[in-house]
Design an enzyme around this catalytic site. Structure first.
Site, short mmCIF file in Angstrom:
data_model
loop_
_atom_site.label_atom_id
_atom_site.label_comp_id
_atom_site.label_asym_id
_atom_site.label_seq_id
_atom_site.Cartn_x
_atom_site.Cartn_y
_atom_site.Cartn_z
N SER A 78 13.96 82.50 -47.91
CA SER A 78 12.96 81.67 -48.57
C SER A 78 12.24 82.43 -49.68
CB SER A 78 11.94 81.17 -47.55
OG SER A 78 10.92 82.11 -47.38
N LYS A 79 11.55 81.66 -50.47
CA LYS A 79 10.81 82.24 -51.59
C LYS A 79 9.89 83.35 -51.13
CE LYS A 79 10.61 77.96 -54.14
NZ LYS A 79 9.81 76.83 -54.57
N ARG A 80 9.35 83.15 -49.95
CA ARG A 80 8.38 84.11 -49.45
C ARG A 80 9.00 85.47 -49.17
NH1 ARG A 80 3.66 82.24 -48.05
NH2 ARG A 80 3.27 80.03 -48.38
#
Length: 510
Positions: A266-268
């Site tokens: 994910s982006k995180r």
RNA sequence: GUCCCCUUCAUCUAGUGGUUAGGAUAUUACCCUUUCACGGUAAAAACAGGGGUUCAAUUCUCCUAGGGGAUACCA
């Protein structure tokens, strides 16, 4: 239906940069469209105004461009089916919600967020893990199904806030055939009355996506597996609207998983897993946090695409290196796997190394120049090209050529300690000085002559390579390892080599 | 919890009702080599488990386990 023009869309939400998973989804859409001579659209799904992030849309457009995907129609290029930003299509959705309201497939709901939370809390306390607004619970809520017609009209006329929910039918099997997964079947009892239209006058993803795909004549919806659970709702929506005959075909892609443990990428994840998750650099406009991208790290877009294409797809042959054109030719959704794929950073680097090798010295020289400029090194192209030819087989990135061979551009200012310690013997200075004298007399200073000179020197002195070569190398390059010393010396030129030897003999102390 | 999806070497994967289960990355060894790489040759390494169906299952089917996703007026 069968001979419908292929039209696919990549529909990101501008809530931040795209991550590699998003890029792969875009890539598969693009490959599929081009393979079938169809259109690749870019639609911005910005129906949630609270999550808008400045610069995200530009980021997406720029990233797709870097990857070599051309947008045929959509945000940033326009087209006949615009606008391509859902926020700009806002006035169009209300009538569709209305249509569903009128046909009895949707209803108004007036519950406040507090009331919804209260309901959920209450049901949770009663032992329900994930309470839903559905056929059972809606009867206890404030909506046009429980309120009298007059009361509903009164609230509407008074301008009370409302949302529109789909009226999920009871106990019906919804079936659809996914191109990748085959038949998927869900009972509507497990589905809830999803919000279609929000109180701010915006549609939710579910409504907007179906309406827009219909209006934009989308033939295939190719998206991540996270959408699979809501696909039945979308299928139902097509039916309720009477669009079942032009419903796009679905293909739900397996997810890209994190290489460590589990979960989807994910982006995180940013850079914290030891590799970039974004195609290009990103700076969060709110926090100022920087995340690195493949482009700026020196990856070739072709290598990046190639790697991404193989994360979930394969051509069924042993060929692994594919240009974009070849990918288009070879691609098919039927050869996309069903299981999630863990991202492999090593293999990504391998792909880049392969791509680097496809370039000749002068191409690499052009690519290397900015890195030289950054170090204030101004060098002739022809010379850089020769260095690149010599060094490319030990590089994964162009900048490795500078990193591994700084001595081509600047004389060493220090000498590798380990090499000095192990190889710089008492006799070494004497040998090097003698060798230097011989090199000085060489009429032609090319690799072959240098090699021959070196060899005859060893023979005359009855020495082995190991007795002189390391000293020679460290004197000229400062390092203990690298490309052929004959080639290096020839490239550097006689004058420079002799000068470096002189400097080394004066500064290396043991 | 519930629903949906998935399961071949460490990783990406090929594959078929009967194969020595193939390739690539990574790893290891050897060769090449002044060194480091590159390259070459090898090695090690997998059908999640248990029932069925079948003469035969990695392949078909069921169950279990494990993993993933979804469960918002987010997409």
């Amino acid at each position: 239906m069968e001979n419908r023009r292929v039209r696919v869309r990549f529909a990101p939400s501008p809530t931040g940069p795209l991550h590699m998973g998003g890029v792969r989804t875009a890539l598969y859409n693009y490959l599929f469209a081009k393979k079938h001579g169809g259109d690749f659209l870019l639609r911005i799904e910005d129906t949630d105004q609270t999550r808008y992030v400045a610069g995200a849309e530009e980021y997406v457009v720029d990233a797709l461009k870097w990857c070599g995907m051309t947008i045929d129609e959509g945000a940033s290029v326009g087209g006949d089916n615009g606008p391509y930003r859902q926020s700009e299509r806002k006035p169009m959705y209300r009538q569709y919600a209305q249509q569903l309201l009128e046909s009895g497939h949707a209803y108004y709901a007036f519950d406040t967020p507090e009331e919804l939370t209260e309901m959920r809390e209450r049901l949770k306390a009663a032992g329900m893990a994930a309470p839903q607004y559905n056929a059972v619970t809606r009867s206890g809520m404030k909506n046009s199904l429980t309120l009298s017609a007059e009361e509903v009209k009164k609230r509407l006329d008074a301008g009370d806030k409302y949302i529109v929910r789909v009226k999920m039918p009871r106990n019906e099997e919804v079936k659809f055939e996914d191109i990748i997964r085959g038949w998927v079947c869900v009972n509507t009892n497990n589905l809830d009355d999803k919000v279609l239209f929000k109180s701010d006058g915006m549609p939710t993803y579910h409504l907007a996506n179906v309406v827009d795909d219909y209006l934009m004549n989308i033939s295939h919806v190719i998206r991540g597996e996270e959408w699979l659970p809501s696909a039945p709702l979308h299928v139902l929506l097509y039916r309720f609207f009477g669009w079942a005959d032009v419903m796009p075909e679905f293909a739900h892609l397996p997810l890209i998983l994190r290489p460590d443990g589990n979960g989807k990428l994910s982006k995180r994840d940013g850079d914290r897993l030891g590799f970039p998750v974004f195609p290009t650099n990103w700076k969060n406009p709110e926090t100022g946090e920087q995340s690195s991208g493949y482009r700026e790290r020196g990856y070739y877009p072709g290598a990046f695409n190639n790697m991404l294409a193989f994360l979930g797809w394969n051509p069924g042959t042993t060929q692994e290196l594919f240009s974009m054109e070849e990918l288009i030719q070879a691609f098919s959704l039927e050869r996309v796997g069903k299981a999630g794929a863990k991202f492999d950073f090593d293999k990504t680097n391998w792909f880049n190394q392969q791509y680097l090798r496809m370039h000749n010295g002068s191409e690499l020289a052009t690519q290397l120049k900015p890195y030289l400029a950054a170090e204030n090194l101004v060098v002739e192209n022809e010379y850089i090209a020769q260095v690149c030819d010599l060094m490319k087989e030990r590089a994964t990135f162009v900048q490795d050529i500078l990193k591994e061979g700084p001595y081509f551009f600047e004389a060493p200012t220090s000498y590798d300690e380990k090499t000095i310690k192990k190889k710089w013997k008492e006799q070494t200075p004497e040998h090097i000085r003698e060798l230097s004298g011989l090199l000085k007399e060489l009429p032609l200073f090319d690799a072959e002559s240098i090699g021959a000179c070196f060899k005859s020197f060893l023979e005359a002195k009855e020495l082995g390579f190991g007795a002189v070569m390391p000293g020679f190398r460290v004197s000229v390059t400062g390092l203990g390892a690298g490309a052929s010393m004959n080639d290096i010396a020839a490239l550097l030129g006689k004058k420079e080599v002799l000068r470096r030897i002189e400097v080394a003999l004066n500064s290396i102390k043991k």
